[in-house]
Each structure stands twice: as structure tokens, then as C-alpha cells.
Scaffold this motif. Sequence first.
Motif, PDB file in Angstrom:
ATOM      1  N   GLU A  14       0.843  -1.204   0.000  1.00 32.28           N
ATOM      2  CA  GLU A  14       0.000   0.000   0.000  1.00 32.28           C
ATOM      3  C   GLU A  14       0.879   1.256   0.000  1.00 32.28           C
ATOM      4  O   GLU A  14       0.640   2.193  -0.763  1.00 32.28           O
ATOM      5  N   LEU A  84      -8.696  -7.441   3.597  1.00 30.38           N
ATOM      6  CA  LEU A  84      -9.148  -6.056   3.652  1.00 30.38           C
ATOM      7  C   LEU A  84      -8.186  -5.276   4.537  1.00 30.38           C
ATOM      8  O   LEU A  84      -7.951  -5.649   5.684  1.00 30.38           O
ATOM      9  N   ASN A  86      -7.492  -1.582   6.194  1.00 31.42           N
ATOM     10  CA  ASN A  86      -8.047  -0.274   6.535  1.00 31.42           C
ATOM     11  C   ASN A  86      -6.948   0.563   7.165  1.00 31.42           C
ATOM     12  O   ASN A  86      -6.118   0.039   7.905  1.00 31.42           O
ATOM     13  N   TYR A  87      -6.966   1.865   6.887  1.00 26.74           N
ATOM     14  CA  TYR A  87      -6.003   2.783   7.490  1.00 26.74           C
ATOM     15  C   TYR A  87      -6.472   4.206   7.283  1.00 26.74           C
ATOM     16  O   TYR A  87      -7.506   4.446   6.671  1.00 26.74           O
ATOM     17  N   ARG A  88      -5.728   5.134   7.806  1.00 30.31           N
ATOM     18  CA  ARG A  88      -6.025   6.541   7.584  1.00 30.31           C
ATOM     19  C   ARG A  88      -4.811   7.195   6.953  1.00 30.31           C
ATOM     20  O   ARG A  88      -3.666   6.752   7.155  1.00 30.31           O
ATOM     21  N   LEU A 103     -10.054   8.346   5.503  1.00 34.34           N
ATOM     22  CA  LEU A 103     -10.113   6.952   5.935  1.00 34.34           C
ATOM     23  C   LEU A 103     -10.099   6.108   4.677  1.00 34.34           C
ATOM     24  O   LEU A 103     -10.798   6.410   3.703  1.00 34.34           O
ATOM     25  N   ARG A 104      -9.304   5.050   4.673  1.00 35.69           N
ATOM     26  CA  ARG A 104      -9.104   4.268   3.455  1.00 35.69           C
ATOM     27  C   ARG A 104      -9.324   2.784   3.701  1.00 35.69           C
ATOM     28  O   ARG A 104      -9.014   2.272   4.775  1.00 35.69           O
ATOM     29  N   SER A 105      -9.834   2.122   2.667  1.00 39.08           N
ATOM     30  CA  SER A 105     -10.019   0.672   2.676  1.00 39.08           C
ATOM     31  C   SER A 105      -9.541   0.133   1.339  1.00 39.08           C
ATOM     32  O   SER A 105      -9.900   0.672   0.284  1.00 39.08           O
ATOM     33  N   SER A 106      -8.756  -0.931   1.389  1.00 39.93           N
ATOM     34  CA  SER A 106      -8.270  -1.581   0.183  1.00 39.93           C
ATOM     35  C   SER A 106      -8.543  -3.074   0.272  1.00 39.93           C
ATOM     36  O   SER A 106      -8.246  -3.701   1.290  1.00 39.93           O
ATOM     37  N   HIS A 120     -10.344  -0.056  -3.976  1.00 38.74           N
ATOM     38  CA  HIS A 120      -9.887   0.916  -2.991  1.00 38.74           C
ATOM     39  C   HIS A 120     -10.960   1.980  -2.827  1.00 38.74           C
ATOM     40  O   HIS A 120     -11.593   2.390  -3.799  1.00 38.74           O
TER      41      HIS A 120
END
Length: 129
Positions: A14, A84, A86-88, A103-106, A120
Amino acid sequence: MSQQPLLAELRALELQLHQPAVRSDAAALASLLHADFAEIGRSGRAYTRAEMVALLLEPDDSQPPVTIVADAFALSLLAPGVALLNYRSAHRAAAGGLQRHTLRSSLWLHTPLGWQMRFHQGTATTDWA
């Protein structure tokens, strides 16, 4: 079984996508983004893989490359070979502060080519507390 090794691997992949050298390299993007990749940006706009790659490869000499700061990574293994992340994230402003908090999700799939991002999404949020 610990998910730490997979979390570390996907976090590293990422973070590669945050680097200007990778974002401007068609071969690197092809290896990281699944053929069926799709994104919903923090603006709410949907992008296909072709649109996202074209956008990333388009030179923008009017501004210096963005420095992306990311933390609070969390991993959920959804099925074998499906994860999955998740992070910021935020952009580092020229003055040093953070802006564009997101806020992010991949969604990552393990393919014959290795781990590739299939989807994403970024969601605008307030400053980090």
C-alpha cells in the motif's frame, strides 16, 4: 495464527502506491493493481483501473509530488487469499501540517502475480485526534 506478516506485507505494498516513483511507473502500477481494479475516491468519484492509471501517469509539473502520511493500519482476512486493509492517511502540507485527512479501505487479492489491489475507497474525514 498471527496476521502480522501479512499485515506488514500489505502495508508495504500500500505504501508503495503512495510513492511518486511508483505512481509514475506503468509497470509498477500494473503489478500492484488487479486487472479488475476499481476505486471510489475521497471525492465520491468512481474510477476504473484504466482511468486511475492514466490519472497517476499524467505529469503535473505545476505542483511538487504529494507526501502521503499513513497510519493505523488494520487487517481483516476475509477468505484465503482475500484481505481487507483499513487505514487513515493525510497529505503533508508544505508548511509541515497535515491536510486532506482520509479513511481508506483496500481489498487485496492473492493472485499468481502476488498480492494485487482489487478495490480501494477513500472517505474524507476530519483531522486526526
